[in-house]
Design a protein around this motif. Structure first.
Motif, PDB file in Angstrom:
ATOM      1  N   LEU A 519       9.112 -11.741  -2.753  1.00  0.00           N
ATOM      2  CA  LEU A 519       8.665 -11.636  -1.568  1.00  0.00           C
ATOM      3  C   LEU A 519       9.465 -10.597  -0.764  1.00  0.00           C
ATOM      4  N   GLU A 520      10.615 -10.531  -1.029  1.00  0.00           N
ATOM      5  CA  GLU A 520      11.345  -9.386  -0.319  1.00  0.00           C
ATOM      6  C   GLU A 520      10.941  -8.047  -1.092  1.00  0.00           C
ATOM      7  N   LEU A 521      11.016  -8.016  -2.145  1.00  0.00           N
ATOM      8  CA  LEU A 521      10.705  -6.691  -3.140  1.00  0.00           C
ATOM      9  C   LEU A 521       9.371  -6.160  -2.535  1.00  0.00           C
ATOM     10  N   ALA A 522       8.380  -7.071  -2.127  1.00  0.00           N
ATOM     11  CA  ALA A 522       7.170  -6.549  -1.662  1.00  0.00           C
ATOM     12  C   ALA A 522       7.197  -5.694  -0.674  1.00  0.00           C
ATOM     13  N   GLY A 523       8.189  -6.142   0.398  1.00  0.00           N
ATOM     14  CA  GLY A 523       8.450  -5.495   1.675  1.00  0.00           C
ATOM     15  C   GLY A 523       9.160  -4.136   1.565  1.00  0.00           C
ATOM     16  N   ARG A 524       9.985  -4.250   0.478  1.00  0.00           N
ATOM     17  CA  ARG A 524      10.633  -2.832   0.156  1.00  0.00           C
ATOM     18  C   ARG A 524       9.872  -1.894  -0.611  1.00  0.00           C
ATOM     19  N   LEU A 525       8.847  -2.284  -1.448  1.00  0.00           N
ATOM     20  CA  LEU A 525       7.910  -1.200  -2.101  1.00  0.00           C
ATOM     21  C   LEU A 525       7.008  -0.799  -1.259  1.00  0.00           C
ATOM     22  N   GLY A 526       6.744  -1.683  -0.032  1.00  0.00           N
ATOM     23  CA  GLY A 526       5.563  -1.269   0.905  1.00  0.00           C
ATOM     24  C   GLY A 526       6.153  -0.529   2.073  1.00  0.00           C
ATOM     25  N   ALA A 527       7.421  -0.183   2.202  1.00  0.00           N
ATOM     26  CA  ALA A 527       7.923   0.444   3.469  1.00  0.00           C
ATOM     27  C   ALA A 527       8.081   1.956   3.218  1.00  0.00           C
ATOM     28  N   LEU A 528       7.479   2.594   4.036  1.00  0.00           N
ATOM     29  CA  LEU A 528       7.191   4.054   3.901  1.00  0.00           C
ATOM     30  C   LEU A 528       8.196   4.570   4.619  1.00  0.00           C
ATOM     31  N   GLU A 529       8.892   5.770   4.378  1.00  0.00           N
ATOM     32  CA  GLU A 529       9.922   6.476   5.259  1.00  0.00           C
ATOM     33  C   GLU A 529       9.129   7.165   6.520  1.00  0.00           C
ATOM     34  N   HIS A 530       9.648   6.915   7.763  1.00  0.00           N
ATOM     35  CA  HIS A 530       9.074   7.501   8.909  1.00  0.00           C
ATOM     36  C   HIS A 530       7.795   7.052   9.340  1.00  0.00           C
ATOM     37  N   ARG A 531       7.284   5.823   8.689  1.00  0.00           N
ATOM     38  CA  ARG A 531       5.811   5.446   8.936  1.00  0.00           C
ATOM     39  C   ARG A 531       5.923   3.917   8.886  1.00  0.00           C
ATOM     40  N   PRO A 532       5.342   3.419  10.173  1.00  0.00           N
ATOM     41  CA  PRO A 532       5.643   2.046  10.442  1.00  0.00           C
ATOM     42  C   PRO A 532       4.595   1.008   9.538  1.00  0.00           C
ATOM     43  N   GLU A 533       3.575   1.659   9.070  1.00  0.00           N
ATOM     44  CA  GLU A 533       2.640   0.786   8.312  1.00  0.00           C
ATOM     45  C   GLU A 533       3.089   0.719   6.896  1.00  0.00           C
ATOM     46  N   PRO A 534       2.519  -0.019   6.220  1.00  0.00           N
ATOM     47  CA  PRO A 534       3.045  -0.184   4.775  1.00  0.00           C
ATOM     48  C   PRO A 534       2.259   0.720   3.694  1.00  0.00           C
ATOM     49  N   LEU A 535       2.242   0.790   2.607  1.00  0.00           N
ATOM     50  CA  LEU A 535       1.967   1.558   1.500  1.00  0.00           C
ATOM     51  C   LEU A 535       0.327   1.255   1.309  1.00  0.00           C
ATOM     52  N   TRP A 536       0.084   0.016   1.634  1.00  0.00           N
ATOM     53  CA  TRP A 536      -1.432  -0.402   1.426  1.00  0.00           C
ATOM     54  C   TRP A 536      -2.118  -0.485   2.582  1.00  0.00           C
ATOM     55  N   ALA A 537      -1.506   0.104   3.753  1.00  0.00           N
ATOM     56  CA  ALA A 537      -2.445   0.144   5.060  1.00  0.00           C
ATOM     57  C   ALA A 537      -3.723   0.543   4.624  1.00  0.00           C
ATOM     58  N   GLY A 538      -4.744  -0.070   5.098  1.00  0.00           N
ATOM     59  CA  GLY A 538      -6.126   0.403   5.184  1.00  0.00           C
ATOM     60  C   GLY A 538      -6.694   0.090   3.616  1.00  0.00           C
ATOM     61  N   LEU A 539      -5.913  -0.164   2.751  1.00  0.00           N
ATOM     62  CA  LEU A 539      -6.252  -0.854   1.401  1.00  0.00           C
ATOM     63  C   LEU A 539      -6.250  -2.287   1.137  1.00  0.00           C
ATOM     64  N   GLU A 540      -5.952  -2.988   2.032  1.00  0.00           N
ATOM     65  CA  GLU A 540      -5.557  -4.405   1.851  1.00  0.00           C
ATOM     66  C   GLU A 540      -6.831  -5.179   1.186  1.00  0.00           C
ATOM     67  N   GLU A 541      -8.015  -4.642   1.432  1.00  0.00           N
ATOM     68  CA  GLU A 541      -9.344  -5.167   0.829  1.00  0.00           C
ATOM     69  C   GLU A 541      -9.173  -5.157  -0.737  1.00  0.00           C
ATOM     70  N   ARG A 542      -8.670  -4.225  -1.191  1.00  0.00           N
ATOM     71  CA  ARG A 542      -8.731  -4.026  -2.630  1.00  0.00           C
ATOM     72  C   ARG A 542      -7.374  -3.571  -3.176  1.00  0.00           C
ATOM     73  N   THR A 543      -6.399  -4.371  -2.746  1.00  0.00           N
ATOM     74  CA  THR A 543      -5.102  -4.148  -3.312  1.00  0.00           C
ATOM     75  C   THR A 543      -4.804  -5.484  -4.116  1.00  0.00           C
ATOM     76  N   GLY A 544      -4.395  -5.230  -5.538  1.00  0.00           N
ATOM     77  CA  GLY A 544      -4.093  -6.491  -6.198  1.00  0.00           C
ATOM     78  C   GLY A 544      -2.577  -6.601  -6.719  1.00  0.00           C
ATOM     79  N   VAL A 545      -2.244  -7.912  -7.074  1.00  0.00           N
ATOM     80  CA  VAL A 545      -0.985  -8.051  -7.386  1.00  0.00           C
ATOM     81  C   VAL A 545      -0.734  -8.726  -8.876  1.00  0.00           C
ATOM     82  N   PHE A 546      -0.046  -7.819  -9.594  1.00  0.00           N
ATOM     83  CA  PHE A 546       0.147  -8.321 -11.198  1.00  0.00           C
ATOM     84  C   PHE A 546       1.405  -8.553 -11.296  1.00  0.00           C
ATOM     85  N   GLY A 547       1.857  -9.418 -12.180  1.00  0.00           N
ATOM     86  CA  GLY A 547       3.374  -9.874 -12.218  1.00  0.00           C
ATOM     87  C   GLY A 547       3.519 -10.481 -13.875  1.00  0.00           C
TER      88      GLY A 547
END
Length: 757
Positions: A519-547
């Protein structure tokens, strides 16, 4: 690559009261078998008492039991059932098998063998440490043998029952040695996803025949969990989609289907039972609770399946539903079916009233029933059904009380299609469409067309002991050093603040360390420098999570011993019995009572469900299992859905945390050779990266099978299932590309330098 449809040509099933698929069809007509208290629940009085001490209560210990093994080691339940199901399949597809693959849904969380063997392993070693010093010999070995005699399922070390190991044993001597194996886990829909993966590998030309399905063995541990969650039927009768529904009843077994490309099936004179006509995968995303089913996610999966071939809702004549007979579950599902099949009035059935909830096999069981119905042009009646609940009587759907003819008249003259739906904890959904074998199939797609061959790695992150930032980890990896200075997290692991996990601390405190890391790692992966929105912003509908995760987590170890320890130790006597009692009291004092989140906490796959839930992501979630090579399998599974456009962004996460002593013992390693940590990478198609302006760190290709010349990616310290991602990151950060990584039996991941502009 192939463009022709994939068809279902055979099936095998070993289920309560069913030794072949004809029994499955007959059971739907005759109704349920009477349930009893199996021998496997010996010691149930102590179990019930222990659970009541924790604040819960067992409603009913009855379930649908498959009789024991036949031709394999006593107690190796799931392997025996799989082998019997495979042999049933082979009678329908005789002859030489070319490049076969086994795509199997299985889990450590639905395995009585693991429960029994783990409990025996822990008690033998733990009690031995509490014996008086004058005890001679090797008391742990003697206790272990005594415990195994009391329960054949405890005859081997628990590592022998890990899903990938069971799959390997199941194919030995039944399928060719070169059979590729991919095990997945995303709870109840898993076997539908296994079928979809089999179809994709057929279309990609990686296999020529695919055996797909699922297997589960049930036991008192799961009965305790679902009792705590309030989902068991007090009446002991499962009445799906019925006004009198009061909860579910569990069972067990194995169910497999055989898939081929349609042209190959025609060439081989196979009987085509049905043609695969599209699959929809979706997560609910954000919801009130991870337990609660979501109508939007279910409708999304159904709509995605229909979009593969542009099928309108009115074109689906029959839906085989999940139908667990829980009030919230059935209500959500019926409303989802009505919403997704606008313009039609589908017949809705479910087979759990006749067979019980078969866990990881349930999707394949429903698929077999749907294929048989299409082949026979008949919808079977719904057992244990009298009338729809009041809320559903105005919905545009019907439940048959008698068999119904299934022909073009049910869909306005178009060839009839059937849909098979399943959903599970964590908000994961799957919907598979089947077309009648007699219809024209030239234009039917079994999966979306491929969009690319190569993927790109666009971002990575790691969460390691000492919490070094990614720059520090990158520097150490590029120099060939261990990625962190220390190898263990704090014990107990600190509950992360809400802003890092997006979960209230009261809930976080009940979750396993691995889930909190992810859960914490997902936030770190999505955090973009100098941008408030996460990596997947606008792609939430088709973002998959594999583990990927290897073995058992700490919550699984603690809850297994807490629940089963007393009953397991009953066969010990004298000083050994007293030592076992001392050990169990000690362990119970240091573990949490069973509660509503116990099941979620011990399920590794739930970590991905939490990410999708908290980050509001709507693509599929899926755990991949190839033993210690599971990270490579997760990268490959992600690629299967990226290349055909089902997802636009794949978050691939692998972690090692918690019960490292058990993992080390399983692999013949010392505990200090293993390290804790979590790693994540983000993969996308090249055009998505260009459109989003993401820097490309590497190009990635994946394949199901092992390839000559692939590198051994294991470097100390070992991160278990995460080793594959660590190896990929080392190569990328050190600039040592191209590199190819593979396990002993695959998959293979090839990492290439970024393309030059």
């Amino acid at each position: 690559m192939y463009e022709e449809p994939v068809c279902l040509v055979a099936a095998g099933a070993v289920l309560p009261g069913c030794e072949e698929i004809e029994d499955l069809w007959r059971r739907a007509q005759e109704g349920p078998l009477p349930l009893g208290l199996p021998h496997r629940f010996h010691g149930h009085e102590e179990l019930a008492a222990a659970v009541r001490e924790d604040g819960g209560q067992i409603h009913d210990l009855r379930f649908g039991e498959v009789p024991g093994t036949t031709d394999d080691q006593p107690g190796d339940l799931q392997v025996s059932w799989l082998r019997r199901a495979l042999r049933q399949c082979l009678t329908a597809v005789p002859g030489q098998l070319s490049r076969p693959g086994l795509f199997l849904a299985a889990s450590t969380d639905t395995s009585y063998e693991i429960d029994a063997a783990l409990s025996a392993d822990l008690i033998a070693t733990g009690a031995a440490a509490h014996l008086p010093p004058e005890e001679d010999g090797a008391p742990a070995d003697g206790m272990r043998r005594r415990l195994a005699r009391a329960d054949p399922c405890a005859a081997s070390h628990h590592s022998a029952y890990l899903p990938y190991e069971q799959a390997r044993r199941a194919v030995e001597g039944v399928l060719p040695q070169d059979t590729a194996i991919l095990v997945i886990d995303n709870i109840c829909p898993s076997s539908l996803y296994a079928v979809d993966l089999g179809a994709r590998h057929l279309l990609d030309g990686e296999v020529d025949i695919a055996f797909c399905g699922g297997v589960s063995s049930h036991g008192p541990l799961r009965q305790s969990y679902f009792s705590e969650m309030g989902t068991l039927s007090p009446s002991g009768e499962l009445r799906a989609f019925d006004a009198a529904a009061d909860g579910t009843v569990f069972s067990e077994g194995a169910a497999l289907v055989v898939l081929k490309r349609l042209g190959d099936a025609v060439r081989d004179h196979d009987t085509v039972l049905a043609v695969l006509a599209g699959f929809g995968a979706a997560s609910d995303g954000k919801s009130k609770a991870i337990f609660a089913p979501g109508q939007q996610g279910q409708t999304r999966a159904m709509t995605r399946a229909m979009n593969v071939n542009g099928v309108p809702g009115s074109g689906i004549a029959w839906v085989v539903g999940h139908g667990t007979a829980t009030r919230a579950g059935d209500a959500t599902e019926l409303r989802s079916i009505a919403a997704a099949h606008s313009g039609g009035t589908p017949w809705v059935t479910g087979n759990k009233p006749a067979l019980g909830h078969t866990g990881m096999a349930c999707g394949a069981v429903s698929l077999i029933q749907a294929a048989l119905g299409l082949h026979r042009a008949t919808i079977p009646r719904q057992p244990q059904h009298t009338e729809l609940p009041e809320y559903a009587r105005a919905l545009p759907l019907r439940v048959p009380s008698a068999p119904v003819a299934l022909d073009a008249s049910t869909t306005g003259g178009d060839p009839p299609l059937a849909g098979v739906f399943a959903c599970g904890l964590g908000g994961i959904n799957g919907y598979q469409l089947l077309r009648s074998p007699g219809a024209r199939q030239e234009t039917v797609r079994s999966a979306p067309p491929p969009l690319c061959d190569e993927l790109v790695l666009v971002r990575w992150s790691a969460l390691l002991p000492g919490r070094p930032d990614d720059n520090a980890v990158a520097a150490r990896l590029s120099r060939g050093e261990a990625p962190a200075e220390t190898s263990r997290f704090e014990t107990p692991y600190p509950v992360p603040p809400f802003e890092k996990s997006l979960i209230p601390p009261k809930v976080s405190a009940q979750l396993d360390t691995g889930q909190l890391l992810v859960l914490e790692l997902a936030g770190r992966l999505g955090a973009l420098e100098h941008r408030p929105e996460p990596l997947w912003a606008g792609l939430e509908e088709r973002t998959g999570v594999f583990g990927a995760h290897y073995g058992l987590n700490r919550s699984a170890v603690d809850s297994t011993l807490r629940c089963l320890g007393t009953a397991t130790a009953r066969s010990l006597e004298g000083a050994q019995a007293r030592a076992a009692a001392d050990y169990l009291r000690e362990r119970r004092s240091n573990s949490e009572p069973l509660g509503a989140y116990t099941l979620i906490s011990r399920m590794s796959s739930a970590a991905l469900g939490w990410v999708a839930n908290r980050r509001d992501l709507h693509g599929p979630t899926m755990m991949a299992d190839a033993g210690p090579d599971s990270a490579l399998a997760a990268l490959h599974a992600a690629g299967c859905y990226l290349r055909r456009g089902d997802v636009d962004l794949a978050l691939v996460m692998a972690w090692s945390a918690g019960a490292l002593e058990q993992a080390a013992e399983s692999l013949g390693l010392a505990p200090d050779q293993l390290a804790e940590g979590a790693y994540a990478v983000a993969l996308a198609r090249p055009e998505t990266a260009r459109e989003r302006g993401w820097p490309v760190l590497a190009r990635v290709r994946t394949g199901l099978r092992t390839e000559p010349g692939a590198a051994d990616r294991r470097e100390p310290p070992r991160f278990l299932a995460a080793d594959g991602i660590v190896a990929v990151l080392r190569a990328v950060l050190a600039g040592e590309l191209p590199r190819r990584f593979s396990g002993s039996a695959g998959p293979t991941v090839t990492v290439l330098p970024p393309a030059r502009d």
